[in-house]
Design a protein around this motif. Structure first.
Motif, PDB file in Angstrom:
ATOM      1  N   TYR A 137       0.862  -1.172   0.000  1.00 58.73           N
ATOM      2  CA  TYR A 137       0.000   0.000   0.000  1.00 58.73           C
ATOM      3  C   TYR A 137       0.900   1.223   0.000  1.00 58.73           C
ATOM      4  N   THR A 138       0.630   2.155  -0.892  1.00 57.26           N
ATOM      5  CA  THR A 138       1.469   3.344  -1.035  1.00 57.26           C
ATOM      6  C   THR A 138       0.683   4.604  -0.669  1.00 57.26           C
ATOM      7  N   LEU A 139       1.321   5.408   0.163  1.00 54.23           N
ATOM      8  CA  LEU A 139       0.768   6.713   0.531  1.00 54.23           C
ATOM      9  C   LEU A 139       1.704   7.786  -0.014  1.00 54.23           C
ATOM     10  N   ASP A 140       1.155   8.928  -0.421  1.00 53.81           N
ATOM     11  CA  ASP A 140       2.013  10.027  -0.883  1.00 53.81           C
ATOM     12  C   ASP A 140       1.471  11.358  -0.358  1.00 53.81           C
TER      13      ASP A 140
ATOM     14  N   PRO B 274       5.604  13.132   6.225  1.00 52.58           N
ATOM     15  CA  PRO B 274       6.967  13.676   6.205  1.00 52.58           C
ATOM     16  C   PRO B 274       7.808  13.186   5.014  1.00 52.58           C
ATOM     17  N   PHE B 275       7.271  12.289   4.217  1.00 52.53           N
ATOM     18  CA  PHE B 275       7.986  11.741   3.063  1.00 52.53           C
ATOM     19  C   PHE B 275       7.208  12.059   1.786  1.00 52.53           C
ATOM     20  N   ALA B 276       7.902  12.066   0.668  1.00 53.12           N
ATOM     21  CA  ALA B 276       7.217  12.242  -0.612  1.00 53.12           C
ATOM     22  C   ALA B 276       6.317  11.032  -0.871  1.00 53.12           C
ATOM     23  N   GLN B 277       6.807   9.867  -0.432  1.00 53.12           N
ATOM     24  CA  GLN B 277       6.052   8.631  -0.628  1.00 53.12           C
ATOM     25  C   GLN B 277       6.413   7.641   0.477  1.00 53.12           C
ATOM     26  N   LEU B 278       5.427   6.875   0.954  1.00 50.06           N
ATOM     27  CA  LEU B 278       5.624   5.847   1.973  1.00 50.06           C
ATOM     28  C   LEU B 278       4.919   4.587   1.491  1.00 50.06           C
ATOM     29  N   GLN B 279       5.650   3.506   1.422  1.00 52.27           N
ATOM     30  CA  GLN B 279       5.067   2.242   0.985  1.00 52.27           C
ATOM     31  C   GLN B 279       5.217   1.219   2.107  1.00 52.27           C
ATOM     32  N   ILE B 280       4.135   0.564   2.447  1.00 48.46           N
ATOM     33  CA  ILE B 280       4.125  -0.527   3.429  1.00 48.46           C
ATOM     34  C   ILE B 280       3.863  -1.804   2.650  1.00 48.46           C
ATOM     35  N   PHE B 281       4.664  -2.849   2.917  1.00 49.67           N
ATOM     36  CA  PHE B 281       4.483  -4.079   2.144  1.00 49.67           C
ATOM     37  C   PHE B 281       4.633  -5.326   3.011  1.00 49.67           C
ATOM     38  N   ALA B 282       4.055  -6.404   2.523  1.00 43.91           N
ATOM     39  CA  ALA B 282       4.167  -7.732   3.130  1.00 43.91           C
ATOM     40  C   ALA B 282       4.332  -8.736   1.998  1.00 43.91           C
TER      41      ALA B 282
ATOM     42  N   LYS C  49       9.068   1.239   2.910  1.00 44.69           N
ATOM     43  CA  LYS C  49       9.971   1.877   1.977  1.00 44.69           C
ATOM     44  C   LYS C  49       9.569   3.343   1.868  1.00 44.69           C
ATOM     45  N   THR C  50      10.555   4.219   1.990  1.00 50.29           N
ATOM     46  CA  THR C  50      10.256   5.652   1.917  1.00 50.29           C
ATOM     47  C   THR C  50      10.997   6.312   0.763  1.00 50.29           C
TER      48      THR C  50
END
Length: 122
Positions: A66-69, A77-85, A119-120
């Motif tokens: 799932y990616t947040l931007d 606080p990041f341009a993009q934040l990705q959480i993964f499993a 991942k940021t």
């Protein structure tokens, strides 16, 4: 049966062998004869009777992310934040044969593995 006589180690098909008249209707495993006839054993070993379908449906690799931007969340606080499993080798869901034989893994199935991460991007 040659191996059974020489090493006392045999195949589980031994229990399914033809033992009395009429067994040919329920089994395709030949009767045991002594002394063993190598050509007879080789013929059975290479015959269609020992072939089992190898079709399987396996849960091999799953990757969820799932990616947040900043466009979605302004205060991120990041341009993009990705959480993964990630999950690998979760198991066999179905086999075409009734024996549950998997042609890819003779003795033991591969071990399951799981990974989680973030991942940021700045």
């Amino acid at each position: 049966y040659s191996n059974l006589f020489s090493t006392r180690v045999g195949h589980s098909d031994y229990a399914l062998r033809w033992q009395k008249p009429g067994d040919e209707l329920t089994t395709n495993v030949p009767s045991m004869v002594y002394p063993a006839v190598n050509n007879r054993d080789a013929f059975y070993r290479g015959s269609e009777a020992t072939i089992v379908k190898g079709d399987v449906i396996r849960l091999k690799y799953i990757n969820l992310s799932y990616t947040l931007d900043r466009e979605t969340i302004k205060k991120l606080p990041f341009a993009q934040l990705q959480i993964f499993a990630v999950a690998n080798n979760l198991g066999t869901l179905w086999t075409a044969n009734k024996l549950g034989i998997d042609p890819d893994f003779e003795d033991f199935p591969p071990s399951k593995s799981f990974a989680f991460g973030i991942k940021t991007q700045f």
